[in-house]
Design a protein around this motif. Structure first.
Motif, mmCIF file in Angstrom:
data_model
loop_
_atom_site.group_PDB
_atom_site.id
_atom_site.type_symbol
_atom_site.label_atom_id
_atom_site.label_comp_id
_atom_site.label_asym_id
_atom_site.label_seq_id
_atom_site.Cartn_x
_atom_site.Cartn_y
_atom_site.Cartn_z
ATOM 1 N N HIS A 292 0.822 -1.221 0.000
ATOM 2 C CA HIS A 292 0.000 0.000 0.000
ATOM 3 C C HIS A 292 0.851 1.263 0.000
ATOM 4 O O HIS A 292 0.554 2.230 0.715
ATOM 5 C CB HIS A 292 -0.946 0.001 1.209
ATOM 6 N N LEU A 293 1.909 1.247 -0.807
ATOM 7 C CA LEU A 293 2.733 2.447 -0.925
ATOM 8 C C LEU A 293 1.930 3.528 -1.647
ATOM 9 O O LEU A 293 1.264 3.240 -2.650
ATOM 10 C CB LEU A 293 4.013 2.140 -1.713
ATOM 11 N N PRO A 294 1.957 4.759 -1.151
ATOM 12 C CA PRO A 294 1.174 5.835 -1.793
ATOM 13 C C PRO A 294 1.643 6.074 -3.222
ATOM 14 O O PRO A 294 2.824 6.319 -3.457
ATOM 15 C CB PRO A 294 1.453 7.045 -0.901
ATOM 16 N N LYS A 295 0.704 6.001 -4.179
ATOM 17 C CA LYS A 295 1.049 6.107 -5.591
ATOM 18 C C LYS A 295 1.576 7.492 -5.946
ATOM 19 O O LYS A 295 1.183 8.492 -5.354
ATOM 20 C CB LYS A 295 -0.169 5.784 -6.464
ATOM 21 N N HIS A 296 2.466 7.488 -6.959
ATOM 22 C CA HIS A 296 3.004 8.729 -7.523
ATOM 23 C C HIS A 296 3.713 9.589 -6.470
ATOM 24 O O HIS A 296 3.615 10.812 -6.482
ATOM 25 C CB HIS A 296 1.894 9.537 -8.201
ATOM 26 N N THR A 297 4.406 8.938 -5.560
ATOM 27 C CA THR A 297 5.183 9.643 -4.552
ATOM 28 C C THR A 297 6.618 9.135 -4.584
ATOM 29 O O THR A 297 6.925 8.108 -5.206
ATOM 30 C CB THR A 297 4.609 9.414 -3.142
ATOM 31 N N LEU A 298 7.511 9.868 -3.905
ATOM 32 C CA LEU A 298 8.897 9.418 -3.824
ATOM 33 C C LEU A 298 8.998 8.072 -3.119
ATOM 34 O O LEU A 298 9.818 7.227 -3.488
ATOM 35 C CB LEU A 298 9.741 10.463 -3.079
ATOM 36 N N ASP A 300 6.825 5.654 -3.201
ATOM 37 C CA ASP A 300 6.405 4.640 -4.167
ATOM 38 C C ASP A 300 7.498 4.392 -5.199
ATOM 39 O O ASP A 300 7.877 3.243 -5.459
ATOM 40 C CB ASP A 300 5.120 5.083 -4.853
ATOM 41 N N ARG A 301 8.036 5.479 -5.764
ATOM 42 C CA ARG A 301 9.041 5.340 -6.829
ATOM 43 C C ARG A 301 10.308 4.678 -6.308
ATOM 44 O O ARG A 301 10.803 3.711 -6.899
ATOM 45 C CB ARG A 301 9.363 6.708 -7.414
ATOM 46 N N HIS A 302 10.840 5.190 -5.203
ATOM 47 C CA HIS A 302 12.069 4.619 -4.656
ATOM 48 C C HIS A 302 11.820 3.259 -4.010
ATOM 49 O O HIS A 302 12.711 2.398 -4.005
ATOM 50 C CB HIS A 302 12.678 5.584 -3.644
ATOM 51 N N GLY A 303 10.609 3.043 -3.502
ATOM 52 C CA GLY A 303 10.276 1.743 -2.932
ATOM 53 C C GLY A 303 10.310 0.651 -3.987
ATOM 54 O O GLY A 303 10.847 -0.441 -3.754
ATOM 55 N N ARG A 304 9.742 0.938 -5.165
ATOM 56 C CA ARG A 304 9.756 -0.045 -6.246
ATOM 57 C C ARG A 304 11.176 -0.295 -6.754
ATOM 58 O O ARG A 304 11.518 -1.431 -7.118
ATOM 59 C CB ARG A 304 8.841 0.405 -7.384
ATOM 60 N N ILE A 305 11.992 0.747 -6.796
ATOM 61 C CA ILE A 305 13.391 0.577 -7.196
ATOM 62 C C ILE A 305 14.118 -0.320 -6.199
ATOM 63 O O ILE A 305 14.862 -1.234 -6.583
ATOM 64 C CB ILE A 305 14.096 1.945 -7.302
ATOM 65 N N LEU A 306 13.895 -0.070 -4.911
ATOM 66 C CA LEU A 306 14.540 -0.875 -3.866
ATOM 67 C C LEU A 306 14.116 -2.334 -3.957
ATOM 68 O O LEU A 306 14.942 -3.240 -3.822
ATOM 69 C CB LEU A 306 14.179 -0.307 -2.491
ATOM 70 N N ILE A 307 12.837 -2.582 -4.215
ATOM 71 C CA ILE A 307 12.337 -3.953 -4.336
ATOM 72 C C ILE A 307 12.979 -4.653 -5.541
ATOM 73 O O ILE A 307 13.367 -5.823 -5.458
ATOM 74 C CB ILE A 307 10.806 -3.957 -4.457
ATOM 75 N N SER A 308 13.106 -3.938 -6.659
ATOM 76 C CA SER A 308 13.721 -4.517 -7.856
ATOM 77 C C SER A 308 15.169 -4.911 -7.596
ATOM 78 O O SER A 308 15.615 -6.006 -7.979
ATOM 79 C CB SER A 308 13.647 -3.524 -9.020
ATOM 80 N N PHE A 309 15.919 -4.034 -6.943
ATOM 81 C CA PHE A 309 17.323 -4.350 -6.653
ATOM 82 C C PHE A 309 17.432 -5.462 -5.612
ATOM 83 O O PHE A 309 18.382 -6.258 -5.649
ATOM 84 C CB PHE A 309 18.058 -3.092 -6.178
ATOM 85 N N PHE A 310 16.474 -5.536 -4.697
ATOM 86 C CA PHE A 310 16.466 -6.631 -3.726
ATOM 87 C C PHE A 310 16.313 -7.970 -4.441
ATOM 88 O O PHE A 310 17.022 -8.938 -4.140
ATOM 89 C CB PHE A 310 15.336 -6.430 -2.721
#
Length: 414
Positions: A292-298, A300-310
């Motif tokens: 439930h990361l707030p959409k279109h926010t930093l 959300d954006r950095h959270g998805r990047i962190l998950i991808s690198f994880f």
């Protein structure tokens, strides 16, 4: 069971066959979920047999990564994006396309730039594409930032003869560089010892020799990574185009231009290969929605990047295990989790620069920005990479663990 059936490469072939057929099942079908579960089971079988059945650590590493990447991509494609033959691709993205003018426009642009003359309705080609096309080339859902054949003319596609000639030349140079690297003696163990991996905490005691080695080792390691990743698509591309099975347009370069190396974001998002981009993007989006990361926010954006690198860290930790590097010794996870932190830092610095200077971001990046960015990128990776690279070097057997079995140079196998 006969030993040939449980051989890792045979099992990976079985995985690819199952993967290519899942797309013909309905998204709601239990058969689809069972097939994905079967892929995971075969993956476990590969991972439990690869250490005994394959001796060459380079090929062992490749086998372990493929065995994991295939079911991981299957989860993203078939359980998250609902790829199926009836929709012609990812059902979720098809729905987005019909409800969004923005996506519809992007669809048209990609069709104009990457349209391939192949039978879209063919079940055979649909199955082949599911098993081989990780970047979804020539489709409306092609991933972003696929390198072009020409930076000056984005619409340029080489002729068949030109493509084959350039691909053959690239294969030659890749083999030459890999061969030269494989014939070099391994460095002094003291240079890649565990205590030499950190730098900032011991910068004052670091010698000039150590710094020079660190720079050279990081540079050459990334060159080797590029070649190892590039070599197989080049071989498949040459065979496919030479035999007439596909066109040159279906095989754009794997890596971007060196001129894109002026930030961590550019390095990973534009220059580096994007073969797992669609997989990581789908899974990171799913995780972001689940959290439930707030959409279109930093966040959300950095959270998805962190998950991808994880996820990338997990995959490369497994590949290190294929190189007989124990997960506790492997620095892959630390390396890949450092990257998004670096991206967040450079995003913050850039935002502060534009806000304080009152300037607007330009479409064409100024040369001095690229120079400063390249220095930052180089310094960051030279600092961060040894935690992952040095353990790999400590486990390499000189003259034995080679990508090409015929490229053995002089020296022992210690």
């Amino acid at each position: 069971m006969p030993s040939i059936i449980t051989y890792p490469w045979t099992l990976i072939g079985v995985q690819l066959l199952i993967f290519s057929l899942i797309g013909f099942t309905k998204p709601s079908s239990l058969l689809r979920h069972a097939a994905v579960a079967l892929l995971v089971a075969v993956c476990v079988l590969v991972e439990t047999t690869v250490q005994e059945r394959i001796d060459n650590r380079a090929w062992k590493c490749i086998a372990t990564v493929l065995a994991v990447a295939i079911p991981l991509t299957a989860v993203a494609n078939f359980l998250v994006d609902n790829v199926n033959f009836a929709a012609g691709g990812p059902e979720r993205q098809v729905a987005q396309k019909t409800s969004s003018n923005r996506v519809s426009t992007r669809h048209s642009e990609k069709e104009n730039n990457h349209k391939l003359s192949r039978p879209q309705s063919s079940r055979f080609w649909f199955a082949v594409e599911q098993a081989t096309s990780r970047r979804r080339i020539g489709t409306p859902w092609q991933i972003k930032n696929v390198p072009q054949f020409s930076r000056r003319d984005p619409s340029y596609v080489p002729s068949r003869s030109s493509f084959l000639l350039n691909t053959a030349a690239s294969l030659f140079y890749c083999h030459l560089i890999w061969y030269l690297g494989s014939t070099q003696q391994l460095p002094d163990y003291t240079l890649v010892a565990i205590e030499k991996q950190p730098l900032l905490s011991r910068f004052r005691e670091a010698t000039v020799e150590e710094i020079i080695f660190r720079i050279a080792c990081t540079t050459f390691s990334f060159v080797q990574f590029v070649i190892c990743i590039e070599i197989f698509p080049l071989v498949f591309a040459f065979i496919a185009v030479a035999s007439g099975l596909s066109e040159p347009a279906a095989w754009p370069p794997s890596f971007g231009s060196l001129s894109e190396l002026y930030s961590l974001r550019q390095f990973w998002g534009v220059f580096w290969h994007q073969y797992l981009h669609a997989t990581f993007e789908s899974l990171s989006n799913l995780a972001a929605r689940s959290l439930h990361l707030p959409k279109h926010t930093l966040i959300d954006r950095h959270g998805r990047i962190l998950i991808s690198f994880f996820m990338s860290g997990i995959l490369h930790t497994i590949s290190d295990w294929g190189m007989t590097v124990h997960p506790q010794e492997s620095g892959a996870m630390r390396f890949y989790l450092i990257q998004p932190l670096g991206i967040m830092l450079e995003d913050a610095v850039q935002a502060a620069y534009y806000r304080l200077s009152g300037k607007q971001r330009q479409k064409h990046v100024p040369l001095w920005h690229k120079i400063v960015g390249f220095v930052w990128l180089a310094v960051f990776q030279i600092w961060a990479s040894p935690v992952w690279i040095y353990p790999l070097i400590r486990h390499v057997r000189f003259g034995v663990d080679l990508l090409y079995p015929f490229a053995i140079g002089k020296g022992g196998s210690g």
